[in-house]
Design a protein around this motif. Structure first.
Motif, short mmCIF file in Angstrom:
data_model
loop_
_atom_site.label_atom_id
_atom_site.label_comp_id
_atom_site.label_asym_id
_atom_site.label_seq_id
_atom_site.Cartn_x
_atom_site.Cartn_y
_atom_site.Cartn_z
N CYS A 180 0.22 -5.64 -1.32
CA CYS A 180 1.19 -5.35 -0.27
C CYS A 180 2.54 -5.97 -0.61
N ILE A 181 2.50 -7.21 -1.09
CA ILE A 181 3.75 -7.88 -1.46
C ILE A 181 4.49 -7.06 -2.52
N LEU A 182 3.73 -6.52 -3.47
CA LEU A 182 4.34 -5.78 -4.57
C LEU A 182 4.72 -4.36 -4.19
N GLY A 183 4.39 -3.96 -2.97
CA GLY A 183 4.74 -2.61 -2.54
C GLY A 183 3.80 -1.56 -3.09
N LEU A 184 2.65 -1.97 -3.58
CA LEU A 184 1.68 -1.02 -4.12
C LEU A 184 0.80 -0.44 -3.02
N LEU A 185 0.83 -1.06 -1.85
CA LEU A 185 0.09 -0.55 -0.69
C LEU A 185 1.04 -0.53 0.51
N SER A 186 0.78 0.41 1.42
CA SER A 186 1.57 0.42 2.66
C SER A 186 0.97 -0.59 3.62
N TYR A 187 1.78 -1.07 4.57
CA TYR A 187 1.29 -2.10 5.51
C TYR A 187 2.19 -2.11 6.74
N GLN A 188 1.70 -2.74 7.79
CA GLN A 188 2.57 -3.01 8.94
C GLN A 188 3.09 -4.43 8.83
N ASN A 229 -14.80 -12.80 -2.14
CA ASN A 229 -14.51 -11.38 -2.41
C ASN A 229 -14.45 -10.61 -1.10
N GLY A 230 -13.42 -9.80 -0.96
CA GLY A 230 -13.29 -9.01 0.26
C GLY A 230 -12.49 -9.71 1.35
N ALA A 231 -12.04 -10.95 1.06
CA ALA A 231 -11.27 -11.67 2.07
C ALA A 231 -9.88 -11.09 2.25
N GLY A 232 -9.40 -10.36 1.24
CA GLY A 232 -8.08 -9.73 1.38
C GLY A 232 -7.06 -10.24 0.39
N LYS A 233 -7.48 -11.02 -0.59
CA LYS A 233 -6.52 -11.60 -1.54
C LYS A 233 -5.80 -10.52 -2.33
N HIS A 276 -8.85 3.34 7.33
CA HIS A 276 -9.70 4.20 8.17
C HIS A 276 -9.71 3.79 9.63
N LEU A 277 -8.60 3.26 10.10
CA LEU A 277 -8.43 2.89 11.52
C LEU A 277 -9.30 1.75 12.00
N THR A 278 -10.32 1.38 11.22
CA THR A 278 -11.21 0.33 11.72
C THR A 278 -11.34 -0.88 10.81
N THR A 279 -11.16 -0.68 9.52
CA THR A 279 -11.33 -1.81 8.60
C THR A 279 -10.03 -2.57 8.48
N HIS A 280 -10.02 -3.82 8.94
CA HIS A 280 -8.81 -4.64 8.86
C HIS A 280 -8.84 -5.46 7.58
N ALA A 281 -8.19 -4.93 6.55
CA ALA A 281 -8.16 -5.68 5.31
C ALA A 281 -7.30 -6.92 5.46
N LEU A 282 -6.19 -6.78 6.21
CA LEU A 282 -5.34 -7.91 6.53
C LEU A 282 -4.97 -7.85 8.01
N HIS A 283 -4.93 -9.00 8.63
CA HIS A 283 -4.62 -9.01 10.07
C HIS A 283 -3.60 -10.07 10.39
N GLN A 284 -2.38 -9.64 10.71
CA GLN A 284 -1.33 -10.55 11.16
C GLN A 284 -1.13 -11.75 10.23
N VAL A 285 -0.95 -11.45 8.96
CA VAL A 285 -0.75 -12.53 8.00
C VAL A 285 0.72 -12.92 7.95
N GLY A 299 -9.38 -11.30 6.05
CA GLY A 299 -8.05 -10.75 6.25
C GLY A 299 -7.09 -11.65 6.99
N GLN A 300 -7.50 -12.85 7.33
CA GLN A 300 -6.59 -13.75 8.03
C GLN A 300 -6.46 -15.07 7.28
N ILE A 301 -5.33 -15.74 7.49
CA ILE A 301 -5.15 -17.06 6.88
C ILE A 301 -5.84 -18.08 7.76
N VAL A 302 -6.79 -18.78 7.21
CA VAL A 302 -7.51 -19.78 7.99
C VAL A 302 -7.25 -21.18 7.48
N GLY A 303 -6.48 -21.29 6.41
CA GLY A 303 -6.17 -22.61 5.88
C GLY A 303 -4.91 -22.57 5.05
#
Lengths: 127, 157, 251
Positions: free
Chosen positions: C47-55, C37-41, C12-21, C200-204
């Motif tokens: 996305c890896i499996l191609g079940l979702l589109s991504y940039q 929950n909701g971190a983006g796992k 929806h243009l605003t919710t960043h489920a994943l950001h520059q991973v 949505g980001q890798i922090v560790g």
């Protein structure tokens, strides 16, 4: 075959150290002889529920210490000379005792108090 | 049955077969309306012609009426059927995650679309066949004096 | 090598489920994908499996994930991707037909070991058993990268312990596992690497060998990261907006 069934992993100490200690304790107690086979890395990994990398590290360090030898494709085995066994038998109790002494010191006990404590308690537990 | 390869894994072939037979029967029953209308129109027109010699047979489309609607409704019903097949993969279970990971990229589409598309084509084909049959009867059985001179005109009246 | 480069997923243009991973997973690793929950796992795995589109890009040995190499990835999810009306044996037939790399012996051995009924429809099994079959199917597909999304939701702890041990016993050096979980304590020894996602980001990203050296558990590590996280992000953001303003010449 060196048994690892009774090894209970504890928090706070790196796993690979605990594995190495277990083997050394076995040597010191005489349960592990020269030539005894070690379980494969994969078997040990599954037995302890520990990542194979950790097992690999433990084995590698044991090999560096000259306690085991690995040949590619087959299991590692313990290779001990009598000197090594003797050294182990002395080393492990020494290490444990030093740790114990540190702990007692930290609690503020003096040498004579510690010795007296051992005297009292050991007699109670004598078989 | 080899139909299983063209249906969702969790579809019920027996129920689908029964449904297909039911829709075909329903469509054929609907198509009887032309024969009924024609069977009443033909003797009637002979009677009227005694007093009004210029009388013409009712237009083909009028006699046809709703007789092909059954086929069209059945064909349209194939769209929600495809939707149902899709829902089997996403609501009943999440097997869509498995289906979309298969090396055969057409597996999911094949199972969801083959039967609805073929069945829709079947119903439309059958409606076309009946339309031609009905017109053949209209054109050939009706005496010429009651029909327009051009076949084309009679067909699209 | 599984390579993710600047993968982003927006809803929806605003919710960043994943950001520059960006992430690399080498063969043989057992990676714990951690986060609340909701971190983006789940989004990341899908996305890896191609079940979702991504940039961004996701490649397997340099090749983007497509029909030719999709079979090298398998998936076990708590949402269950099996056919509920089918039995495990019927699944075996299906998988064998579609995945040339199917491991039949392993399937038999695992079904046997966990005493699972091969001829009972999956919907007639308990949730715990269903989870087990889901994981077994993912393990026997013959994939190089086995992705699991909270696969043990609903299994008791003994069950899970058994599974970690069995996995360690049967996995080959070429097989890689990415396990998304919030059970931080029990996976401590099992994984070789912990990747922590937050918002949505890798922090560790740390190897458990390194943690072991420092006497830390995965839980300690995660607590540490979460504690420092809010400050880092807000200061980074203020830095970023400062940069942008300079470029635009405004303000």
């Amino acid at each position: 075959m060196v048994r690892f069934d009774d090894l209970r992993l504890r928090d706070g100490t790196p796993i690979y150290l605990q594995i190495m200690e277990h083997l050394k304790a076995g040597i010191a107690a005489g349960a592990v002889q020269d030539g005894d086979e070690l379980p494969s890395r994969r078997t040990l990994s599954a037995l302890l529920g520990v990542n194979p990398n950790t097992i690999q590290k433990a084995f590698r360090l044991l090999e560096e210490e000259g306690l085991i030898s690995s040949r590619t494709g087959s299991k590692s085995c313990v290779c001990l000379s009598d000197q090594q066994t003797q050294a182990m038998q002395q080393q492990l109790p020494s290490t444990q005792t030093l740790e114990y002494i540190e702990k007692m010191r930290a609690m503020g006990l003096t040498r004579s108090q510690t010795v007296a404590l051992i005297e009292t308690l050991w007699k109670e537990d004598a078989p | 049955m080899k139909w299983n390869r063209y249906l969702p894994v969790e579809a019920n072939p027996t129920a689908l077969r029964r449904g297909f037979v039911a829709l075909t029967a329903f469509s054929l029953v609907c198509s009887l309306s032309f024969f009924n209308a024609y069977a009443r129109a033909l003797p009637g027109i002979e009677q009227i012609a005694a007093s009004f010699p210029d009388v013409q047979m009712p237009p083909f489309s009028l006699l046809l009426g709703p007789s092909l609607y059954g086929f069209w409704v059945s064909a349209l019903a194939m769209a929600p059927l495809a939707g149902y097949f899709w829902a089997l993969h996403t609501r009943l279970s999440h097997s869509v995650y498995l289906m979309r990971r298969l090396p055969n990229r057409w597996e999911l589409a094949r199972r969801c679309l083959t039967v609805p598309v073929l069945a829709a084509l079947f119903f439309l084909g059958l409606s076309l066949a009946l339309w031609l049959l009905d017109f053949a009867i209209y054109w050939n059985v009706t005496p010429d004096r009651f029909l327009p001179s051009s076949l084309w005109e009679a067909l699209w009246s | 090598m599984l390579q993710l480069n600047h993968v982003s997923k927006t809803y929806h243009l605003t919710t960043h489920a994943l950001h520059q991973v960006s992430l690399s997973v080498a063969p043989g690793e057992i990676v714990g994908l951690l986060g609340e929950n909701g971190a983006g796992k789940t989004t990341l795995l899908k996305c890896i499996l191609g079940l979702l589109s991504y940039q961004g890009s996701i490649t397997l040995d340099g090749v983007p994930i497509g029909r030719d190499n999709i079979a090298r990835l398998s998936f076990a999810t708590c949402e269950h991707s099996f056919f509920p009306t089918l039995t495990p044996q019927e699944h075996r037939v299906f998988y064998r037909e579609h995945f040339p790399t199917w491991r039949d012996q392993r399937f038999e051995a695992l079904m046997d070991f966990f005493r699972l009924p091969g001829n009972r429809p999956l919907r007639a099994m308990s949730v715990g058993q269903q989870n087990q079959v889901e994981v077994i199917l993912a393990l026997c597909q013959g994939a190089d990268y086995i992705l699991m999304d909270e696969p043990f939701a609903g299994n008791d702890v003994f069950n899970r312990e058994d599974f970690y041990k069995v996995l360690l016993g049967i996995l080959e050096p070429t097989e890689t596992v990415i396990l998304s979980t919030h059970l931080l304590t029990e996976i401590n020894h099992f994984v070789s690497r912990a990747v922590l996602l937050w918002d949505g980001q890798i922090v560790g990203d740390v190897s458990t060998a390194d943690l072991d050296e420092q006497g830390l558990t995965v839980l300690d590590y995660v607590k540490e990261k979460y504690h420092y996280q809010p400050d880092r992000v807000s200061s980074a953001l203020s830095q970023l907006s400062g940069e942008e303003d300079d470029l635009c010449g405004n303000r």
